[in-house]
Design a protein around this motif. Sequence first.
Motif, short mmCIF file in Angstrom:
data_model
loop_
_atom_site.label_atom_id
_atom_site.label_comp_id
_atom_site.label_asym_id
_atom_site.label_seq_id
_atom_site.Cartn_x
_atom_site.Cartn_y
_atom_site.Cartn_z
N TYR A 279 0.81 -1.22 0.00
CA TYR A 279 0.00 0.00 0.00
C TYR A 279 0.84 1.27 0.00
O TYR A 279 0.31 2.36 0.24
N GLY A 280 2.13 1.15 -0.23
CA GLY A 280 2.99 2.32 -0.21
C GLY A 280 3.71 2.46 1.13
O GLY A 280 3.64 1.58 1.99
N VAL B 126 -0.11 -8.31 9.19
CA VAL B 126 0.19 -6.94 8.76
C VAL B 126 1.59 -6.49 9.17
O VAL B 126 1.98 -5.35 8.89
N GLY B 127 2.36 -7.38 9.82
CA GLY B 127 3.71 -7.00 10.23
C GLY B 127 3.68 -5.77 11.12
O GLY B 127 2.81 -5.62 11.99
N ASP B 128 4.59 -4.85 10.90
CA ASP B 128 4.71 -3.68 11.76
C ASP B 128 3.87 -2.50 11.28
O ASP B 128 4.08 -1.36 11.71
N LEU B 129 2.90 -2.75 10.41
CA LEU B 129 1.95 -1.70 10.07
C LEU B 129 1.00 -1.44 11.24
O LEU B 129 0.29 -0.43 11.25
N VAL B 130 1.00 -2.34 12.22
CA VAL B 130 0.25 -2.11 13.46
C VAL B 130 1.11 -2.49 14.66
O VAL B 130 1.61 -3.61 14.74
N TRP C 208 1.07 6.13 5.91
CA TRP C 208 0.74 5.00 6.79
C TRP C 208 -0.74 5.04 7.16
O TRP C 208 -1.45 4.02 7.13
N ILE C 209 -1.23 6.23 7.50
CA ILE C 209 -2.65 6.40 7.83
C ILE C 209 -3.52 5.99 6.65
O ILE C 209 -4.55 5.31 6.81
N THR C 210 -3.12 6.38 5.45
CA THR C 210 -3.86 6.02 4.24
C THR C 210 -3.83 4.51 4.01
O THR C 210 -4.84 3.91 3.63
N ALA C 211 -2.68 3.89 4.23
CA ALA C 211 -2.55 2.44 4.08
C ALA C 211 -3.50 1.71 5.02
O ALA C 211 -4.13 0.71 4.65
N LEU C 212 -3.62 2.20 6.25
CA LEU C 212 -4.52 1.57 7.22
C LEU C 212 -5.98 1.74 6.80
O LEU C 212 -6.82 0.87 7.08
N ASP C 213 -6.29 2.85 6.13
CA ASP C 213 -7.62 3.02 5.55
C ASP C 213 -7.90 1.93 4.53
O ASP C 213 -8.98 1.32 4.51
N LYS C 214 -6.94 1.69 3.66
CA LYS C 214 -7.09 0.68 2.61
C LYS C 214 -7.27 -0.70 3.21
O LYS C 214 -8.05 -1.52 2.71
N ILE C 215 -6.53 -0.99 4.26
CA ILE C 215 -6.65 -2.28 4.93
C ILE C 215 -8.05 -2.46 5.51
O ILE C 215 -8.68 -3.53 5.35
N GLN C 216 -8.57 -1.42 6.15
CA GLN C 216 -9.91 -1.51 6.72
C GLN C 216 -10.98 -1.67 5.65
O GLN C 216 -11.99 -2.37 5.85
N ALA D 191 -8.03 1.79 15.77
CA ALA D 191 -7.46 2.43 16.96
C ALA D 191 -6.01 2.85 16.72
O ALA D 191 -5.60 3.94 17.14
N TYR D 192 -5.25 1.99 16.03
CA TYR D 192 -3.87 2.35 15.75
C TYR D 192 -3.79 3.50 14.74
O TYR D 192 -2.96 4.40 14.87
#
Length: 299
Positions: free
Chosen positions: A162-163, A183-187, A206-214, A243-244
């Motif tokens: 996700y970048g 997700v490794g260390d993305l969380v 990173w915030i955008t990547a977590l959006d994509k994951i959700q 939350a993260y």
Amino acid sequence: MERRNFIKNSALAVALLSIYKTDVLAQQELLRAYNFKPLRNDVGIFTEQGGTIGWLNSSNGFVVVDAQFPTTAPHVIDELKKLGEKPFKYLINTHHHGDHTAGNISFKGLAEKVVAHQNSLVNQKRGAEKANNLDKQLLPDTTFGTKWSAKMGNENIKAYYYGSGHTNGDAVYHFENANIVHVGDLVFNCKFPYIDRENGAHIGNWITALDKIQNQFDNDTLFIWGHSLDPEKVTGNKTDVKAYQNYLQNLLTFVGGEIKAGKSKEDILKTTTIPNAPEWKGEGIERSLTAAYDELKGV
């Protein structure tokens, strides 16, 4: 009298031997301070030191996600071998950091393929050359850009990139049948994260990547975290991902507000808790504050 003493001494020797054996077993159990457990549908986790390892026990071989250290990787290898005589088809790395890849070397001659994002390979090789320990590495031989997939028995494994986030080479791996995502260390679950700007980390991305994951995974998805403040909570759900993400957003918002208020970097680094994210604790808040400050200042 001699016979009585002999019997007495023999009984004492047996008792001491029994105590010694018990003590040895206790020490062995203490030294075995790791956790190897299944989650669901032949996918499980291993924890000891470093990043959480994920594993798949499929009908035609094993898959291992991350490898911790050379001292701990043999433990997960031994545990998997107890499940059957099968080949180790894939060793997969979520990113390049040593607490996830130093143990790769234990899979040399064992893993048929070593998989990682292309940036992870670059970072791992560069870091090893800088540390002059390239001979102690097992580098990925299979890399990808945005996606990768493999079929293992009844399980489909898919990788997504996700970048930039924690680094510029973090990938997540979805075991589709089990619906488990590493997700490794993305969380970092309730634990102050390491934000590796030297290797391309970017909090905004990173915030955008977590959006994509959700958005990509559903409410039944079980996530495996790279690290957790509570070692028993290395898995969780989308609520934990959110939350993260909120932690990272609150971090940027707070540091941005402090910069706007004219606070110096030294003053900002005195912060002990990120406002609106008090559950994030542990050591290393300075790393988060420094990374946010440098990113916002364009350093």
